[in-house]
Design an enzyme around this catalytic site. Structure first.
Site, PDB file in Angstrom:
ATOM      1  N   ARG A   7       0.742  -1.225   0.087  1.00  0.00           N
ATOM      2  CA  ARG A   7      -0.055   0.364  -0.045  1.00  0.00           C
ATOM      3  C   ARG A   7       1.001   1.063  -0.185  1.00  0.00           C
ATOM      4  O   ARG A   7       0.124   2.428  -0.136  1.00  0.00           O
ATOM      5  CB  ARG A   7      -1.165  -0.201   1.553  1.00  0.00           C
ATOM      6  CG  ARG A   7      -1.942  -1.234   1.162  1.00  0.00           C
ATOM      7  CD  ARG A   7      -3.333  -0.947   2.182  1.00  0.00           C
ATOM      8  NE  ARG A   7      -2.414  -1.953   3.059  1.00  0.00           N
ATOM      9  CZ  ARG A   7      -2.652  -1.805   4.408  1.00  0.00           C
ATOM     10  NH1 ARG A   7      -3.870  -1.434   4.983  1.00  0.00           N
ATOM     11  NH2 ARG A   7      -1.812  -2.720   5.344  1.00  0.00           N
TER      12      ARG A   7
ATOM     13  N   ARG B 221      43.071  46.670 -10.930  1.00  0.00           N
ATOM     14  CA  ARG B 221      41.958  46.148 -12.003  1.00  0.00           C
ATOM     15  C   ARG B 221      42.452  47.950 -13.538  1.00  0.00           C
ATOM     16  O   ARG B 221      43.415  48.416 -12.711  1.00  0.00           O
ATOM     17  CB  ARG B 221      41.058  47.605 -11.493  1.00  0.00           C
ATOM     18  CG  ARG B 221      41.323  48.621 -10.655  1.00  0.00           C
ATOM     19  CD  ARG B 221      40.369  49.073  -9.917  1.00  0.00           C
ATOM     20  NE  ARG B 221      39.878  50.164  -9.035  1.00  0.00           N
ATOM     21  CZ  ARG B 221      39.849  50.742  -7.946  1.00  0.00           C
ATOM     22  NH1 ARG B 221      39.387  50.510  -7.082  1.00  0.00           N
ATOM     23  NH2 ARG B 221      40.218  52.408  -7.722  1.00  0.00           N
TER      24      ARG B 221
ATOM     25  N   ARG C 203      28.012  25.962   3.414  1.00  0.00           N
ATOM     26  CA  ARG C 203      28.557  24.372   3.459  1.00  0.00           C
ATOM     27  C   ARG C 203      29.333  23.936   4.338  1.00  0.00           C
ATOM     28  O   ARG C 203      29.791  24.761   4.715  1.00  0.00           O
ATOM     29  CB  ARG C 203      28.761  24.376   1.699  1.00  0.00           C
ATOM     30  CG  ARG C 203      27.286  25.105   1.201  1.00  0.00           C
ATOM     31  CD  ARG C 203      27.965  25.146  -0.495  1.00  0.00           C
ATOM     32  NE  ARG C 203      28.579  23.562  -1.235  1.00  0.00           N
ATOM     33  CZ  ARG C 203      29.664  24.714  -2.417  1.00  0.00           C
ATOM     34  NH1 ARG C 203      29.654  24.912  -2.788  1.00  0.00           N
ATOM     35  NH2 ARG C 203      29.698  23.335  -2.779  1.00  0.00           N
TER      36      ARG C 203
ATOM     37  N   ALA D 244      38.927  48.739  -4.193  1.00  0.00           N
ATOM     38  CA  ALA D 244      37.079  47.065  -5.117  1.00  0.00           C
ATOM     39  C   ALA D 244      37.350  47.249  -6.611  1.00  0.00           C
ATOM     40  O   ALA D 244      38.231  47.879  -6.802  1.00  0.00           O
ATOM     41  CB  ALA D 244      36.291  48.578  -4.870  1.00  0.00           C
TER      42      ALA D 244
ATOM     43  N   TYR E 121      38.656  27.683  -7.742  1.00  0.00           N
ATOM     44  CA  TYR E 121      38.810  26.357  -8.029  1.00  0.00           C
ATOM     45  C   TYR E 121      39.154  26.493  -9.718  1.00  0.00           C
ATOM     46  O   TYR E 121      39.094  27.438 -10.648  1.00  0.00           O
ATOM     47  CB  TYR E 121      37.281  25.552  -8.627  1.00  0.00           C
ATOM     48  CG  TYR E 121      37.509  24.551  -9.403  1.00  0.00           C
ATOM     49  CD1 TYR E 121      37.878  23.485  -8.983  1.00  0.00           C
ATOM     50  CD2 TYR E 121      35.979  24.267 -10.336  1.00  0.00           C
ATOM     51  CE1 TYR E 121      37.955  21.586  -9.503  1.00  0.00           C
ATOM     52  CE2 TYR E 121      36.448  22.959 -10.506  1.00  0.00           C
ATOM     53  CZ  TYR E 121      36.834  21.732 -10.348  1.00  0.00           C
ATOM     54  OH  TYR E 121      36.533  20.817 -10.879  1.00  0.00           O
TER      55      TYR E 121
ATOM     56  N   GLY F   3      -5.791  -7.935  13.554  1.00  0.00           N
ATOM     57  CA  GLY F   3      -6.259  -9.009  14.843  1.00  0.00           C
ATOM     58  C   GLY F   3      -7.287  -8.915  15.898  1.00  0.00           C
ATOM     59  O   GLY F   3      -6.733  -7.693  16.858  1.00  0.00           O
TER      60      GLY F   3
ATOM     61  N   LYS G 295       9.279  -0.679   2.811  1.00  0.00           N
ATOM     62  CA  LYS G 295       8.219  -0.151   3.828  1.00  0.00           C
ATOM     63  C   LYS G 295       9.256   0.015   4.794  1.00  0.00           C
ATOM     64  O   LYS G 295       9.367   1.755   5.297  1.00  0.00           O
ATOM     65  CB  LYS G 295       7.162  -1.224   4.309  1.00  0.00           C
ATOM     66  CG  LYS G 295       6.370  -0.375   5.005  1.00  0.00           C
ATOM     67  CD  LYS G 295       4.840  -0.927   5.263  1.00  0.00           C
ATOM     68  CE  LYS G 295       5.429  -1.846   5.982  1.00  0.00           C
ATOM     69  NZ  LYS G 295       3.307  -2.521   5.987  1.00  0.00           N
TER      70      LYS G 295
END
Ligand code: UD1
Ligand code: MG
Length: 459
Positions: A16, A442, A335, A425, A389, A142, A23
């Site tokens: 079921r 930059r 994480r 920045a 990475y 039962g 189960k």
């Protein structure tokens, strides 16, 4: 070896549930059904635990592989509960004492009831003791047939006469047995019934006809013997487990604004005067300190949060540590293997991975900090990214105490920013920055005076 042995029946298909998962592996409140059963069985300090598996046997064995001291008996094919218990005979051969039989799909039985079952069983020197309960709607169970007040037989619902169907006392499917006569008697069970199965409850009639003693204990709270046979019943059981956990925490001084929507796993601890808002998930081995405020939509898995931490809405924290007085969120993603220091602030859309952020440091907006070791009182500007990475390997970033990382900086790892240094920045930092230095990396700005007017004229 005399003592108490436990057998758990878990071979049935669970038709079921309409599931490819056995189960007993379906989960309610953070644990699989069979894990709930095994935890409760631990109250008996059993000498051995045998799990009868069949349907999805490998999956069940694999899921429990890390639990020590379990023996598995395979029932193939599954011919009924009496046949299932018989499969434990080779493992229990030579053992003496009592067997407590549990059902892998009945997860709410209290440890107190189990201890009471065993105590009554042993003190009365019964050959079998059955756990029963009176139900308002006993359909499907039962029924306990009594003669002169004493249990005489158990009749399955499908085999019951109309009169027997009217009996409200039902078989909980949990028993204690004396090992001595058990396995011989199991072989006397037949399968001439509505389901063509070897019914374990038939043992009651067999014992009575052999003049052996059968006792019952009754549980007042019928929820204890609630079995899971459908997804609906799985949800019902989860709700009960969840309520029990919330009730215990509230009794210990935790405010839970809406207990119906606080989902807290059994092993989670929460300190006094912590407030949990609606829709909070606290999972696994999570520990939350005192006086914290955890807002809606937060999910914390296997993590430690110290005292006085504020976690704003919609944060996810996994396998990490958050120190006292820190503030997170809204929308912070912490994480695994991260460590947020005392009083640190981690703001919206900031992701930490395997990163430690020192005492009083701040990363308040839109940043990715991975494989980074960040010291104390560091300011990480909006839009800062550790480029950890290179497509092959992960590389570390170190930012020393008191450094200031300007907004929209890329830190191309491996790289180190020294103590007290500034990064302008918009920089792409590829080389280490010495302590106390200013790094600017930059493109230089060029202003062309009057350029816009000239262009408009051309057009
Ligand atoms: C059983 C009892 C019933 C009792 C009810 C309580 C029988 C025949 N009936 O009915 O009197 O009121 O529990 O919940 O025992 N299993 C096996 N192998 C098999 C069949 C079943 O291991 O061949 C396992 C199932 O996985 C389950 C347990 O035994 O964990 C009970 O089986 P289930 O089919 O759920 O029995 P019920 O119809 O609930
Ligand atoms: Mg059942």
């Amino acid at each position: 070896m005399a003592g108490t042995h436990v057998v758990v029946l878990a071979a049935g298909k669970g038709t079921r549930m309409k599931s490819s998962v056995p189960k007993v592996l379906h989960r309610a409140a953070g644990l699989s059904l069979i894990e709930h059963v095994l935890r409760r069985a631990a109250a008996l300090s059993p000498a051995s635990i045998v799990i009868v598996v069949g349907h999805g046997a490998q999956q069940v064995e694999q899921a429990l592989a890390r639990q020590p001291g379990l023996a598995f008996a395979v029932q193939e094919p599954q011919l009924g509960t009496g046949h299932a218990l018989l499969q434990a005979e080779p493992i229990l051969r030579g053992a003496r004492g009592s067997v407590v039989l549990l059902s892998g799909d009945v997860p709410l039985l209290s440890p107190e009831t189990l201890v009471r079952l065993l105590t009554v069983h042993q003190q009365s020197r019964a050959a079998a003791t059955v756990v029963t309960s009176a139900l308002a709607s006993p359909d499907g169970y039962g029924r306990i047939v009594r003669e002169n007040g004493h249990i005489a037989a158990i009749v399955e619902h499908k085999d019951a006469s109309p009169a027997e169907c009217g009996i409200r006392e039902i078989n909980g499917g949990i028993y204690a047995f004396d090992l001595e006569p058990l396995f011989d008697a199991l072989r006397a069970i037949g399968s001439a019934n509505a389901q063509g199965e070897y019914y374990l409850p038939d043992l009651v009639r067999i014992y009575r006809s052999r003049g052996l003693r059968v006792e019952t204990i009754s549980v007042d709270d019928p929820r204890e013997i609630l079995g899971v046979n459908s997804r609906k019943e799985l949800a019902d059981v989860a709700t009960i487990l969840n309520t029990q956990k919330s009730d215990a925490l509230m009794a210990a001084g935790v405010t839970i604004i809406d207990p119906a929507t606080a989902y807290i796993d059994p092993d989670v601890s929460v300190g006094a005067d912590t407030v949990l808002h609606p829709g909070v998930y606290l999972e696994g081995r999570t520990r939350i300190g005192a006086r914290c405020e955890i807002h809606s939509g937060v999910r914390i898995v296997d993590s430690v949060v110290d005292d006085g931490v504020v976690i704003n809405n919609f944060c996810v924290i996994t396998d990490s540590h958050v120190s006292s007085g820190a503030r997170l969120g809204p929308f912070t993603h912490i994480r695994p293997q991260s460590d947020v220091g005392e009083g640190a602030h981690v703001g919206n859309f900031v992701e930490l991975k395997k990163t430690s952020l020192g005492t009083g440091s701040k990363a308040n907006h839109l940043a990715y900090l991975g494989d980074a070791t960040i010291g104390e009182r560091v300011n990480v500007g909006a839009g800062t990214i550790t480029c950890n990475y290179d497509g092959v390997a992960k590389h570390p970033t170190v930012i020393e105490d008191g450094a200031f990382i300007g907004s929209d900086t890329q830190l191309i790892a491996p790289v180190r920013v020294g103590k007290g240094a500034y990064v302008a920045a918009g920089s792409s930092i590829t080389d280490d920055v010495p302590a106390d230095a200013l790094a600017i990396a930059r493109g230089k700005q060029v202003n062309k005076e009057g350029w816009a007017t000239k262009r408009k004229k051309k057009l």
